[in-house]
Design an enzyme around this catalytic site. Structure first.
Site, mmCIF file in Angstrom:
data_model
loop_
_atom_site.group_PDB
_atom_site.id
_atom_site.type_symbol
_atom_site.label_atom_id
_atom_site.label_comp_id
_atom_site.label_asym_id
_atom_site.label_seq_id
_atom_site.Cartn_x
_atom_site.Cartn_y
_atom_site.Cartn_z
ATOM 1 C CG HIS A 114 8.345 36.986 -25.272
ATOM 2 N ND1 HIS A 114 9.228 37.206 -26.357
ATOM 3 C CD2 HIS A 114 8.258 38.265 -24.721
ATOM 4 C CE1 HIS A 114 9.553 38.169 -26.517
ATOM 5 N NE2 HIS A 114 9.539 38.939 -25.504
ATOM 6 N N GLY A 180 6.353 37.348 -29.750
ATOM 7 C CA GLY A 180 6.469 37.078 -31.258
ATOM 8 C C GLY A 180 4.846 36.650 -31.570
ATOM 9 C CE1 TYR A 474 -0.277 37.049 -20.106
ATOM 10 C CE2 TYR A 474 -2.032 37.374 -18.708
ATOM 11 C CZ TYR A 474 -1.315 37.814 -19.481
ATOM 12 O OH TYR A 474 -1.567 39.089 -19.971
HETATM 13 C C1 LIG Z 1 7.528 40.338 -21.367
HETATM 14 C C2 LIG Z 1 6.175 39.648 -21.812
HETATM 15 C C3 LIG Z 1 5.071 40.440 -22.048
HETATM 16 C C4 LIG Z 1 4.081 39.885 -22.567
HETATM 17 N N1 LIG Z 1 2.799 40.503 -22.844
HETATM 18 C C5 LIG Z 1 1.651 40.097 -23.225
HETATM 19 C C6 LIG Z 1 0.442 40.855 -23.500
HETATM 20 O O1 LIG Z 1 0.655 41.952 -23.397
HETATM 21 N N2 LIG Z 1 -0.471 40.289 -23.878
HETATM 22 C C7 LIG Z 1 -0.538 38.741 -23.903
HETATM 23 O O2 LIG Z 1 -1.551 38.437 -24.396
HETATM 24 N N3 LIG Z 1 0.542 38.011 -23.494
HETATM 25 C C8 LIG Z 1 1.488 38.508 -23.408
HETATM 26 N N4 LIG Z 1 2.784 38.077 -23.145
HETATM 27 C C9 LIG Z 1 2.482 36.350 -23.357
HETATM 28 C C10 LIG Z 1 2.776 35.957 -24.666
HETATM 29 O O3 LIG Z 1 1.754 36.340 -25.345
HETATM 30 C C11 LIG Z 1 3.133 34.573 -24.968
HETATM 31 O O4 LIG Z 1 4.305 34.112 -24.108
HETATM 32 C C12 LIG Z 1 3.341 34.045 -26.360
HETATM 33 O O5 LIG Z 1 3.260 32.826 -26.369
HETATM 34 C C13 LIG Z 1 4.958 34.379 -26.721
HETATM 35 O O6 LIG Z 1 4.910 34.201 -28.087
HETATM 36 P P1 LIG Z 1 6.559 33.756 -28.799
HETATM 37 O O7 LIG Z 1 6.400 33.581 -30.085
HETATM 38 O O8 LIG Z 1 7.133 35.127 -28.297
HETATM 39 O O9 LIG Z 1 6.978 32.745 -27.559
HETATM 40 P P2 LIG Z 1 7.753 31.256 -28.194
HETATM 41 O O10 LIG Z 1 8.160 30.966 -26.808
HETATM 42 O O11 LIG Z 1 8.520 31.331 -29.197
HETATM 43 O O12 LIG Z 1 6.312 30.505 -28.407
HETATM 44 C C14 LIG Z 1 5.276 30.366 -27.600
HETATM 45 C C15 LIG Z 1 4.469 28.980 -27.905
HETATM 46 O O13 LIG Z 1 4.103 29.069 -29.174
HETATM 47 C C16 LIG Z 1 4.793 27.712 -30.056
HETATM 48 N N5 LIG Z 1 4.887 28.540 -31.383
HETATM 49 C C17 LIG Z 1 6.027 29.731 -31.424
HETATM 50 N N6 LIG Z 1 5.924 29.934 -32.922
HETATM 51 C C18 LIG Z 1 5.021 28.905 -33.454
HETATM 52 C C19 LIG Z 1 4.663 28.808 -34.817
HETATM 53 N N7 LIG Z 1 5.130 29.609 -35.841
HETATM 54 N N8 LIG Z 1 3.844 27.732 -35.108
HETATM 55 C C20 LIG Z 1 3.471 26.819 -34.068
HETATM 56 N N9 LIG Z 1 3.841 27.210 -32.752
HETATM 57 C C21 LIG Z 1 4.625 28.175 -32.442
HETATM 58 C C22 LIG Z 1 5.995 27.567 -29.188
HETATM 59 O O14 LIG Z 1 6.216 26.244 -29.430
HETATM 60 C C23 LIG Z 1 5.387 27.709 -27.768
HETATM 61 O O15 LIG Z 1 4.777 26.616 -27.427
HETATM 62 C C24 LIG Z 1 4.069 38.398 -22.374
HETATM 63 C C25 LIG Z 1 5.128 37.543 -22.355
HETATM 64 C C26 LIG Z 1 6.088 38.331 -22.018
HETATM 65 C C27 LIG Z 1 7.463 37.415 -21.599
#
Ligand SMILES: Cc1cc2nc3c(=O)[nH]c(=O)nc-3n(C[C@H](O)[C@H](O)[C@H](O)COP(=O)(O)OP(=O)(O)OC[C@H]3O[C@@H](n4cnc5c(N)ncnc54)[C@H](O)[C@@H]3O)c2cc1C
Ligand SMILES: *[C@@H]1O[C@H](CO)[C@@H](O)[C@H](O)[C@H]1NC(C)=O
Ligand SMILES: *[C@@H]1O[C@H](CO)[C@@H](O)[C@H](O)[C@H]1NC(C)=O
Ligand SMILES: *[C@@H]1O[C@H](CO)[C@@H](O)[C@H](O)[C@H]1NC(C)=O
Ligand SMILES: *[C@@H]1O[C@H](CO)[C@@H](O)[C@H](O)[C@H]1NC(C)=O
Ligand SMILES: *[C@@H]1O[C@H](CO)[C@@H](O)[C@H](O)[C@H]1NC(C)=O
Ligand SMILES: *[C@@H]1O[C@H](CO)[C@@H](O)[C@H](O)[C@H]1NC(C)=O
Ligand SMILES: *[C@@H]1O[C@H](CO)[C@@H](O)[C@H](O)[C@H]1NC(C)=O
Length: 540
Positions: A114, A180, A474
């Site tokens: 995300h 995630g 964000y």
């Molecule tokens: C539709 C949508 C809704 C959202 N709603 C909210 C909300 O309600 N509240 C809020 O606070 N945020 C929200 N967000 C933002 C969200 O919290 C961030 O985008 C978050 O970083 C996403 O985590 P991910 O694991 O899905 O993303 P990824 O793209 O997989 O990871 C994000 C970052 O973390 C790193 N990372 C991932 N996993 C690990 C790991 N295991 N160890 C070390 N680094 C890692 C990645 O390399 C990258 O730099 C939203 C985003 C979207 C797109």
């Protein structure tokens, strides 16, 4: 004196590891060497070959695309990984870290993809994608209100597992279930229980990470500095998080939700204006109400909606609203009582649907988007609110979207340095502004991105200054980024680092220098280590 000696030692270590990479990478291409290394360092070479994808595998593109949320980064021109590894065992994560480091390949770690700027799955240099989506076991210990959640799980999967075990426990994280825990918890993580229980990261009590040397460390082994840094200091910076241990929070058997919409006119400007004075400062911590704005079509004016969760029954909620915010004229029929787990389905945008929707990792409608964030410390005047909302008429309807999320409550009681996320007392709400569109042309993108940037500039007088605060989850590369060589200076990174972390930035740099001095784990906005220039440490 003592400090510069320590950094000299670190510098020599870096020199030696580069020399080692030079020797190791002599023969074939780095990614072939990487594959050989991976097979050699995995306990079961049959098993590892089943989780490794290169562009020759027909499943490479589907696996890559599966978790991409922002379609801007899913085009034929988007840089793609040399290899994707989707480990099913922790030893495979260790082997991936070890082998990408040995062969000088950059590593990008993805949980659910995300990241607004796609940093978890794209890079300008040859890279390996470590996709954790198969590591998503969740163990809930309801009796002690604790859970272990592996870093590839989504918050929807976590909520579901909690809901299956208990009707009176919950967890304070975001509202979109496909987000995630790997990225979300690494950047803070906020949602509908923020005012009562704080951020997701405020509720992490232990973790397992793989460090740059491939070691598996828990809280005790990593020490309190590193444990502090991983709870909000940004992903892909200090190591690969394999799992989190979280504290579950008590929720009543019945909570109340509402989502009321209004059309913009003079009286609703008063409503919006007043919200700023009550949402963070007057309402009980059990009540969280965020406001969002959109313009649905050409003929319509702006619609705004107030979406709220109350940790209690509807009668009580109506009393509270009647005395603090009578202008909203909230009615009993606007309110729905339900279990906390059902409320997560409601806020995910699937009211009344079966809980299993929380397990669907692709329930989102994907589009192209650009989002930016701000923090408000002083209420904005009615006149300025009207001026801000005029921006919605300068874009195609449906494209602009803005959310104001209240702080206050326990957020004002937690110290700024408790974890890396610094925006506590004094912040009334955060603003998220975005443009989302559905056609993929470059012209479309530049037009809409220009609109978001224009509104962001317009907001300057009304939002936080020095620093102009932003929320790392964000992600916004407009606020500054590292160089592509991995040798970004402290001062260069401080530009964006201060906006995300304010006074916590320096401590993050110190932790980074201690645990990953060669800057192996990095991306465009990862905290860099100190580098020695002319034999001297840069001043702090
Ligand atoms: C539709 C949508 C809704 C959202 N709603 C909210 C909300 O309600 N509240 C809020 O606070 N945020 C929200 N967000 C933002 C969200 O919290 C961030 O985008 C978050 O970083 C996403 O985590 P991910 O694991 O899905 O993303 P990824 O793209 O997989 O990871 C994000 C970052 O973390 C790193 N990372 C991932 N996993 C690990 C790991 N295991 N160890 C070390 N680094 C890692 C990645 O390399 C990258 O730099 C939203 C985003 C979207 C797109
Ligand atoms: C290695 O993994 C394969 C595929 O999962 C499995 O069939 C085999 O039993 C494993 N071998 C050992 C020695 O564990
Ligand atoms: C990808 O292709 C290679 C070479 O044919 C094969 O060994 C590997 O198992 C394939 N990966 C997957 C996940 O099927
Ligand atoms: C807008 O209003 C005009 C005139 O009433 C109508 O013809 C048109 O269909 C409307 N468009 C939309 C998108 O509702
Ligand atoms: C939760 O939602 C399910 C499915 O919509 C429904 O059957 C159930 O009655 C709801 N329970 C509560 C307490 O809200
Ligand atoms: C997940 O959600 C999407 C979109 O709503 C839907 O098309 C798909 O069938 C769902 N998958 C499952 C397994 O329910
Ligand atoms: C920011 O981006 C995501 C992904 O499209 C979207 O769900 C969210 O609503 C956007 N905008 C705002 C204001 O939150
Ligand atoms: C970083 O490395 C690049 C390429 O080696 C070099 O050109 C640049 O001067 C270095 N920058 C700093 C700040 O050391």
């Amino acid at each position: 004196m003592e400090i510069s000696f320590r950094f000299l030692v670190i510098y020599l270590v870096i020199l030696f590891s580069f020399a080692f990479i030079g020797v190791a990478a002599s023969s074939s291409s780095p990614h072939e060497d990487f594959l050989r290394c991976l097979s050699l360092h995995s306990p079961n070479s049959t098993l590892i070959s089943q989780v490794v994808y290169t562009p020759i595998n027909s499943t490479y593109i589907p696996v890559l695309d599966y978790s991409i949320q922002n379609l801007r980064f899913r085009t034929p021109c988007t840089p793609k990984p040399a290899v994707i590894v989707t480990p099913v065992e922790i030893s495979q994560v260790q082997a991936t870290v070890h082998c990408s480091r040995t062969y000088g390949l950059q590593l990008r770690v993805r949980c659910a993809g995300h990241d607004y700027e796609g940093l978890s799955y794209l890079s300008g240099v040859p890279f390996i994608l470590l996709d954790l989506l198969n590591l998503r076991a969740i163990t809930v210990d309801a009796e002690n209100a604790r859970a272990w959640v592996q870093a590839g799980a989504t918050i929807g999967e976590l909520y579901y597992s909690i809901g299956m075990k208990s009707k009176t426990l919950g967890f304070p994280a975001g509202s979109c279930p496909t987000v995630g825990v790997g990225g979300h918890f690494s950047g803070g993580g906020h949602g509908m229980m923020l005012r009562k229980y704080g951020l997701a990261a405020d509720n992490i009590i232990d973790a397992q990470i793989i460090d740059v040397d491939g070691n598996l460390l828990d809280r005790e082994l990593m020490g309190e500095d590193l444990f502090w840094a991983i709870r909000g200091g940004g992903g892909n910076t200090f190591g690969v998080v394999v799992s989190w241990k979280v504290r579950l929070v008590p929720v009543p058997k019945i909570v109340t939700v509402f989502d009321v919409g209004r059309t913009l006119d003079e009286s609703t400007i008063n409503l919006i204006h007043k919200w700023q004075y009550i949402a963070a400062q007057k309402l009980p911590d059990e009540l969280y109400g965020r406001m969002s704005f959109r313009r649905p079509d050409w003929n319509a004016t702006i619609q705004f909606s107030l979406q709220a969760l109350y940790l209690g029954g509807a009668t009580e909620l109506l009393d509270v609203m009647g005395s603090t915010y009578p202008e909203l004229k909230l009615k009993r029929e606007d309110c729905t009582e339900m279990s906390w787990i059902n409320s997560t389905v409601f806020f995910a945008g699937f009211p009344g649907q079966p809980l299993e929707i929380l397990l669907n990792r692709s329930s989102d409608t994907k589009n192209y988007f650009k989002n930016k964030s701000d923090y408000v410390k002083k209420p904005i005047s009615k006149f300025a609110i009207e001026e801000i909302l005029k921006w919605f008429f300068m874009e195609e309807p449906g494209v602009p979207f803005m959310i104001w999320s209240p702080y206050g409550g326990i957020m004002s009681e937690i110290s700024e340095s408790s974890i890396p996320f610094p925006y506590r007392a004094g912040n009334i709400y955060d603003i998220q502004l975005s443009a989302a569109w559905t056609r993929g042309s470059v012209d479309e993108a530049s037009k809409h991105i220009a609109w978001v940037r224009g509104l962001y500039d317009f907001l300057t007088p009304y939002v936080s200054k020095s620093p102009r605060a932003a929320y790392i989850n964000y992600r916004d590369l407009d606020i500054g980024m590292n160089n592509e060589f991995g040798n970004t200076s402290y001062w260069q990174a401080k530009v964006w680092g201060t906006k995300y972390f304010n006074r916590n930035f320096d401590r993050l740099v110190r932790v980074k220098t201690m645990v990953d001095p060669s800057n192996f784990f990095r991306n465009e906005q990862s905290v860099p280590p100190f580098f020695l220039e002319d034999g001297k440490l840069e001043p702090m």
